[in-house]
Design an enzyme around this catalytic site. Structure first.
Site, PDB file in Angstrom:
ATOM      1  N   HIS A   1       0.830  -1.202   0.000  1.00 29.01           N
ATOM      2  CA  HIS A   1       0.000   0.000   0.000  1.00 29.01           C
ATOM      3  C   HIS A   1       0.865   1.253   0.000  1.00 29.01           C
ATOM      4  O   HIS A   1       2.089   1.209   0.139  1.00 29.01           O
ATOM      5  CB  HIS A   1      -0.991   0.009   1.175  1.00 29.01           C
ATOM      6  CG  HIS A   1      -0.412   0.357   2.499  1.00 29.01           C
ATOM      7  ND1 HIS A   1      -1.178   0.663   3.594  1.00 29.01           N
ATOM      8  CD2 HIS A   1       0.879   0.447   2.927  1.00 29.01           C
ATOM      9  CE1 HIS A   1      -0.405   0.936   4.619  1.00 29.01           C
ATOM     10  NE2 HIS A   1       0.839   0.809   4.253  1.00 29.01           N
TER      11      HIS A   1
ATOM     12  N   CYS B   1       5.160   5.027   5.227  1.00 31.01           N
ATOM     13  CA  CYS B   1       3.989   4.508   4.513  1.00 31.01           C
ATOM     14  C   CYS B   1       3.588   5.415   3.350  1.00 31.01           C
ATOM     15  O   CYS B   1       2.687   5.080   2.587  1.00 31.01           O
ATOM     16  CB  CYS B   1       2.820   4.292   5.473  1.00 31.01           C
ATOM     17  SG  CYS B   1       2.961   2.749   6.422  1.00 31.01           S
TER      18      CYS B   1
ATOM     19  N   HIS C   1       5.006  -0.246  -0.458  1.00 31.71           N
ATOM     20  CA  HIS C   1       5.745  -1.144   0.426  1.00 31.71           C
ATOM     21  C   HIS C   1       4.724  -2.136   0.976  1.00 31.71           C
ATOM     22  O   HIS C   1       3.518  -1.909   0.886  1.00 31.71           O
ATOM     23  CB  HIS C   1       6.401  -0.369   1.581  1.00 31.71           C
ATOM     24  CG  HIS C   1       5.386   0.312   2.425  1.00 31.71           C
ATOM     25  ND1 HIS C   1       4.818   1.513   2.070  1.00 31.71           N
ATOM     26  CD2 HIS C   1       4.768  -0.080   3.556  1.00 31.71           C
ATOM     27  CE1 HIS C   1       3.902   1.837   2.969  1.00 31.71           C
ATOM     28  NE2 HIS C   1       3.838   0.887   3.878  1.00 31.71           N
TER      29      HIS C   1
ATOM     30  N   HIS D   1       3.079  -5.009   3.867  1.00 32.13           N
ATOM     31  CA  HIS D   1       2.866  -5.393   5.264  1.00 32.13           C
ATOM     32  C   HIS D   1       2.385  -6.835   5.305  1.00 32.13           C
ATOM     33  O   HIS D   1       1.715  -7.301   4.380  1.00 32.13           O
ATOM     34  CB  HIS D   1       1.802  -4.522   5.932  1.00 32.13           C
ATOM     35  CG  HIS D   1       2.238  -3.123   6.188  1.00 32.13           C
ATOM     36  ND1 HIS D   1       3.048  -2.768   7.238  1.00 32.13           N
ATOM     37  CD2 HIS D   1       1.972  -1.976   5.518  1.00 32.13           C
ATOM     38  CE1 HIS D   1       3.258  -1.464   7.210  1.00 32.13           C
ATOM     39  NE2 HIS D   1       2.621  -0.944   6.176  1.00 32.13           N
TER      40      HIS D   1
ATOM     41  N   ASP E   1      -4.865 -10.827  -0.692  1.00 29.87           N
ATOM     42  CA  ASP E   1      -3.505 -11.357  -0.573  1.00 29.87           C
ATOM     43  C   ASP E   1      -2.679 -11.088  -1.831  1.00 29.87           C
ATOM     44  O   ASP E   1      -3.131 -11.320  -2.957  1.00 29.87           O
ATOM     45  CB  ASP E   1      -3.554 -12.870  -0.307  1.00 29.87           C
ATOM     46  CG  ASP E   1      -2.200 -13.422   0.092  1.00 29.87           C
ATOM     47  OD1 ASP E   1      -1.447 -12.724   0.800  1.00 29.87           O
ATOM     48  OD2 ASP E   1      -1.889 -14.562  -0.314  1.00 29.87           O
ATOM     49  N   HIS E   2      -1.462 -10.563  -1.606  1.00 28.68           N
ATOM     50  CA  HIS E   2      -0.512 -10.251  -2.674  1.00 28.68           C
ATOM     51  C   HIS E   2      -1.044  -9.200  -3.647  1.00 28.68           C
ATOM     52  O   HIS E   2      -0.681  -9.186  -4.826  1.00 28.68           O
ATOM     53  CB  HIS E   2      -0.067 -11.513  -3.420  1.00 28.68           C
ATOM     54  CG  HIS E   2       0.919 -12.310  -2.624  1.00 28.68           C
ATOM     55  ND1 HIS E   2       0.562 -12.994  -1.481  1.00 28.68           N
ATOM     56  CD2 HIS E   2       2.252 -12.495  -2.762  1.00 28.68           C
ATOM     57  CE1 HIS E   2       1.633 -13.585  -0.969  1.00 28.68           C
ATOM     58  NE2 HIS E   2       2.675 -13.288  -1.725  1.00 28.68           N
TER      59      HIS E   2
ATOM     60  N   GLU F   1      -1.363  -4.565  11.596  1.00 26.17           N
ATOM     61  CA  GLU F   1      -0.528  -4.156  10.457  1.00 26.17           C
ATOM     62  C   GLU F   1       0.933  -4.493  10.740  1.00 26.17           C
ATOM     63  O   GLU F   1       1.710  -4.786   9.833  1.00 26.17           O
ATOM     64  CB  GLU F   1      -0.686  -2.667  10.182  1.00 26.17           C
ATOM     65  CG  GLU F   1      -0.017  -2.232   8.893  1.00 26.17           C
ATOM     66  CD  GLU F   1      -0.363  -0.807   8.539  1.00 26.17           C
ATOM     67  OE1 GLU F   1      -1.207  -0.612   7.645  1.00 26.17           O
ATOM     68  OE2 GLU F   1       0.202   0.111   9.165  1.00 26.17           O
TER      69      GLU F   1
HETATM   70 NI    NI Z   1       2.502   0.973   5.474  1.00 23.50          NI
END
Ligand code: NI
Length: 136
Positions: free
Chosen positions: A15, A34, A40, A42, A80-81, A125
């Site tokens: 995100h 972020c 990047h 999580h 996911d992914h 997170e």
């Molecule tokens: Ni982040």
């Protein structure tokens, strides 16, 4: 007698937190790492909790196998992914913070779980940062 049953799940996603109405400096100051323009990832840990009465015939509040299938099909496979900003329509104009991801997950699952049950989303997170959302 009421009880809460929970299913834990996991997904990885990328995100970027960004407010397009703000200058770059403010975005960097508010969102820090972020805000990275290249995104990047999580490792999200999700706990879906369902509260309701214990059925006297089964002894269950809610079939955990059914809950596991709902979470797998509608949340894990959906997120996911993924790059949340670019690939998940709910985040096209919504900052994918843990708070907002929790709301999106809640809204997805709420449609599949009878309103007689209380639903709560807990989303980690990072191992030490988590959000809880239970509607409204
Ligand atoms: Ni982040």
């Amino acid at each position: 007698m009421k009880a809460t049953v929970s299913r834990q799940a996991h997904f990885n996603a990328a995100h970027r937190l960004h407010n397009p109405n703000w200058p770059d400096e403010k975005n960097a100051a508010v969102f820090g790492k972020c805000n990275n323009p290249k995104y990047h990832g999580h490792n999200y840990e999700l706990i879906v909790s369902v509260t309701g009465s214990i059925d006297p015939e089964t002894g269950y509040v809610y079939d955990l196998g059914k809950l596991a299938s709902l979470v797998q099909e509608h949340v894990e496979e959906y997120l996911d992914h993924k790059n949340l900003n670019e690939e998940v329509v709910e985040f096209a104009n919504l900052n994918p913070t843990a708070e907002n991801i929790s709301v999106v997950i809640y809204n997805i699952l709420r449609k599949h779980i009878d309103s007689k049950y209380t639903l709560k989303i807990t989303l980690y997170e990072t191992p030490r940062n988590f959000v809880e959302y239970g509607g409204n």
